[in-house]
Design a protein around this motif. Structure first.
Motif, PDB file in Angstrom:
ATOM      1  N   GLY A 280       0.800  -1.224   0.020  1.00  0.00           N
ATOM      2  CA  GLY A 280       0.042  -0.162   0.005  1.00  0.00           C
ATOM      3  C   GLY A 280       1.043   1.258   0.061  1.00  0.00           C
ATOM      4  O   GLY A 280       2.201   1.242   0.370  1.00  0.00           O
ATOM      5  N   ASN A 281       0.308   2.439  -0.205  1.00  0.00           N
ATOM      6  CA  ASN A 281       0.897   3.527  -0.182  1.00  0.00           C
ATOM      7  C   ASN A 281      -0.044   4.777   0.064  1.00  0.00           C
ATOM      8  O   ASN A 281      -1.192   4.712   0.068  1.00  0.00           O
ATOM      9  N   VAL A 282       0.758   5.824   0.791  1.00  0.00           N
ATOM     10  CA  VAL A 282      -0.084   7.174   1.308  1.00  0.00           C
ATOM     11  C   VAL A 282       0.397   7.976   0.227  1.00  0.00           C
ATOM     12  O   VAL A 282       1.661   8.111   0.254  1.00  0.00           O
ATOM     13  N   PRO A 283      -0.411   8.908  -0.036  1.00  0.00           N
ATOM     14  CA  PRO A 283       0.004   9.877  -1.091  1.00  0.00           C
ATOM     15  C   PRO A 283       1.105  10.861  -0.204  1.00  0.00           C
ATOM     16  O   PRO A 283       0.939  11.005   0.747  1.00  0.00           O
ATOM     17  N   CYS A 284       1.989  11.472  -1.135  1.00  0.00           N
ATOM     18  CA  CYS A 284       3.011  12.706  -0.651  1.00  0.00           C
ATOM     19  C   CYS A 284       2.186  13.673  -0.088  1.00  0.00           C
ATOM     20  O   CYS A 284       1.250  14.171  -0.612  1.00  0.00           O
ATOM     21  N   PRO A 285       2.302  14.039   1.348  1.00  0.00           N
ATOM     22  CA  PRO A 285       1.526  15.097   1.958  1.00  0.00           C
ATOM     23  C   PRO A 285       2.162  16.474   1.301  1.00  0.00           C
ATOM     24  O   PRO A 285       1.199  17.603   1.413  1.00  0.00           O
ATOM     25  N   HIS A 286       3.044  16.532   0.497  1.00  0.00           N
ATOM     26  CA  HIS A 286       3.264  17.733  -0.094  1.00  0.00           C
ATOM     27  C   HIS A 286       2.751  17.857  -1.570  1.00  0.00           C
ATOM     28  O   HIS A 286       2.243  18.945  -1.938  1.00  0.00           O
ATOM     29  N   CYS A 287       2.987  16.933  -2.378  1.00  0.00           N
ATOM     30  CA  CYS A 287       2.613  16.986  -3.887  1.00  0.00           C
ATOM     31  C   CYS A 287       1.681  16.172  -4.112  1.00  0.00           C
ATOM     32  O   CYS A 287       1.019  16.137  -5.407  1.00  0.00           O
ATOM     33  N   HIS A 288       1.223  15.196  -3.211  1.00  0.00           N
ATOM     34  CA  HIS A 288       0.254  14.330  -3.719  1.00  0.00           C
ATOM     35  C   HIS A 288       0.346  13.007  -4.363  1.00  0.00           C
ATOM     36  O   HIS A 288      -0.420  12.488  -5.007  1.00  0.00           O
ATOM     37  N   ALA A 289       1.769  13.026  -4.670  1.00  0.00           N
ATOM     38  CA  ALA A 289       2.157  11.790  -5.584  1.00  0.00           C
ATOM     39  C   ALA A 289       1.915  10.460  -4.955  1.00  0.00           C
ATOM     40  O   ALA A 289       2.034  10.697  -3.693  1.00  0.00           O
ATOM     41  N   ASP A 290       1.265   9.520  -5.902  1.00  0.00           N
ATOM     42  CA  ASP A 290       0.782   8.544  -5.131  1.00  0.00           C
ATOM     43  C   ASP A 290       1.602   7.259  -4.798  1.00  0.00           C
ATOM     44  O   ASP A 290       1.436   6.374  -4.216  1.00  0.00           O
ATOM     45  N   SER A 291       2.681   7.497  -4.924  1.00  0.00           N
ATOM     46  CA  SER A 291       3.970   6.398  -4.767  1.00  0.00           C
ATOM     47  C   SER A 291       5.146   6.959  -4.428  1.00  0.00           C
ATOM     48  O   SER A 291       5.329   7.982  -4.231  1.00  0.00           O
ATOM     49  N   TRP A 292       6.080   5.903  -4.282  1.00  0.00           N
ATOM     50  CA  TRP A 292       7.615   6.393  -4.033  1.00  0.00           C
ATOM     51  C   TRP A 292       8.549   5.403  -4.517  1.00  0.00           C
ATOM     52  O   TRP A 292       8.084   4.279  -5.007  1.00  0.00           O
ATOM     53  N   ALA A 293       9.725   5.646  -4.647  1.00  0.00           N
ATOM     54  CA  ALA A 293      10.685   4.931  -5.171  1.00  0.00           C
ATOM     55  C   ALA A 293      12.127   5.203  -4.394  1.00  0.00           C
ATOM     56  O   ALA A 293      12.103   6.090  -3.783  1.00  0.00           O
ATOM     57  N   GLN A 294      13.079   4.342  -4.764  1.00  0.00           N
ATOM     58  CA  GLN A 294      14.186   4.387  -4.087  1.00  0.00           C
ATOM     59  C   GLN A 294      15.299   4.797  -5.211  1.00  0.00           C
ATOM     60  O   GLN A 294      15.410   4.334  -6.311  1.00  0.00           O
ATOM     61  N   CYS A 295      16.176   5.996  -4.632  1.00  0.00           N
ATOM     62  CA  CYS A 295      17.536   6.180  -5.720  1.00  0.00           C
ATOM     63  C   CYS A 295      18.569   4.977  -5.580  1.00  0.00           C
ATOM     64  O   CYS A 295      18.630   4.592  -4.580  1.00  0.00           O
ATOM     65  N   GLY A 296      18.778   4.513  -6.672  1.00  0.00           N
ATOM     66  CA  GLY A 296      19.857   3.453  -6.825  1.00  0.00           C
ATOM     67  C   GLY A 296      21.027   3.931  -6.481  1.00  0.00           C
ATOM     68  O   GLY A 296      21.891   2.870  -5.854  1.00  0.00           O
ATOM     69  N   PHE A 297      21.561   5.180  -6.243  1.00  0.00           N
ATOM     70  CA  PHE A 297      22.776   5.803  -5.943  1.00  0.00           C
ATOM     71  C   PHE A 297      22.772   5.811  -4.233  1.00  0.00           C
ATOM     72  O   PHE A 297      23.673   5.468  -3.540  1.00  0.00           O
ATOM     73  N   CYS A 298      22.115   6.854  -3.941  1.00  0.00           N
ATOM     74  CA  CYS A 298      22.004   7.272  -2.440  1.00  0.00           C
ATOM     75  C   CYS A 298      21.148   6.631  -1.662  1.00  0.00           C
ATOM     76  O   CYS A 298      21.161   6.712  -0.544  1.00  0.00           O
ATOM     77  N   LYS A 299      20.420   5.787  -2.243  1.00  0.00           N
ATOM     78  CA  LYS A 299      19.314   4.813  -1.359  1.00  0.00           C
ATOM     79  C   LYS A 299      18.168   5.671  -0.744  1.00  0.00           C
ATOM     80  O   LYS A 299      17.444   4.921   0.022  1.00  0.00           O
TER      81      LYS A 299
END
Ligand SMILES: [Zn+2]
Ligand SMILES: [Zn+2]
Length: 337
Positions: A280-299
């Motif tokens: 499940g996901n909860v939208p970003c409280p700042h811009c309401h984007a509905d998902s998240w991801a991880q940066c492969g470099f800085c994690k």
């Protein structure tokens, strides 16, 4: 000089308190100070200190007479270093409290209220043992566990009286502070006495914990917290997951905006959890984007739309240009407590 009644509030400001609970605690302190200011006994005798703890413990308000206290702004940070808070408490008691000598009566025995809803993330036992074995007894200690995930093992070892506050609502905290103000006021009239639950009855939703048989936490590591950066605003937020044994998955609970200077150093990192365990996901409280991801470099984690299909994006933290997004499973490190 009048004999003082030193009162210490130890407040858990970890990620588990983020959102309405922390706001409620902040308001609770304001209400309590207002109540004490109206009471002439409390005004004369009560001196208050506030120690907050997260990955570190700090004296947020040194022991001060009631009229001179400015209610502090509390901040969320990762970690629940109860041991560090107890060490700081013991140090403060040693430095602050005037001892009774043959020439004069010292301060009354201090009152300590420890408010936590989390599980300690540091080595709290040595600090608890040191506090308990100090003679004469340095303070009367009340441990207040809030919510349904509190671990009473530690509070039971530390406190003379343990209370359970089930709810984490604004209302529950408000009622708790009403109770605490009344207890402190009653003690300021008769400081040699113990808080009597007949005189100051507990508020609804609060109960006395049976020390021989405290409520037990079903499983450790029930909660995970992830620090996420909003890709559009570069502001941060905290995403909270809770383990559901029935599904054997961590289920998304909420997302709470964080202060800009939030830092995650010094927190207890969770072992990396497979992204497949997070549901499940909860939208970003700042811009309401509905998902998240991880940066492969800085994690680091950042927010992203579920249907994002641009050829590349730039990590908001390390500014690496990221192309090619793989789904599938990857390890994510969060923090606990
Ligand atoms: Zn965002
Ligand atoms: Zn990055």
């Amino acid at each position: 000089m009048l004999r003082r009644l030193p009162v210490y509030l130890l407040l858990d400001c970890s990620e588990s308190m983020a959102g309405p609970p922390l706001d409620a605690v902040e308001n609770g302190v304001v209400t309590m100070l207002a109540a004490l200011r109206k009471n002439p006994y409390a005004m004369e005798t009560v001196h208050l200190s506030i120690i907050t703890f997260d990955a570190k413990a700090r004296v947020t308000v040194p022991l001060t007479e009631i009229p001179s206290i400015t209610p502090p702004r509390l901040k969320i940070r990762p970690g629940t270093s109860l041991g560090a808070a107890l060490n700081l408490l013991q140090e403060s008691l040693k430095n602050d409290v005037v001892k009774t000598t043959s020439e004069r009566k010292g301060d009354y025995r201090p009152l300590v209220f420890i408010l936590t809803d989390g599980q300690p993330t540091d080595q709290w036992r040595p600090a608890a043992d040191r506090l308990r074995s100090t003679s004469p007894k340095p303070a009367n200690i009340y441990g207040i566990g809030c919510g349904d995930e509190v671990d009473f093992t530690a509070l039971n070892q530390i406190a003379d009286v343990c209370l359970h506050m089930r709810g984490l609502s604004t209302e529950s905290f408000a009622q708790f502070f009403v109770w605490m103000s009344a207890s402190v006021q009653s003690m300021s009239v008769a400081p040699e006495e113990k808080v009597s639950f007949e005189k100051i009855p507990l508020q609804p939703g609060m109960e006395l914990v049976d020390r021989a048989n405290p409520p037990v936490l079903s499983e450790r590591g029930e909660r995970l917290f992830f620090h996420v950066c909003c890709r559009k605003t570069k502001k941060h937020y905290l995403m909270r997951y809770r383990y559901e044994p029935a599904f054997e998955l961590y289920i998304a609970q909420d997302a709470i905006p964080l202060e800009d200077d939030f830092f995650s150093d010094g927190a207890l990192k969770s072992p990396a959890v497979s992204s497949e365990m997070l549901h499940g996901n909860v939208p970003c409280p700042h811009c309401h984007a509905d998902s998240w991801a991880q940066c492969g470099f800085c994690k680091h984690l950042f927010c992203i739309e579920e249907d994002f299909n641009e050829p590349f994006l730039v990590c908001p933290l390390c500014e690496t240009k990221l192309t090619g997004f793989s789904g599938g499973s990857f390890g994510v490190e969060g923090s606990m407590g």
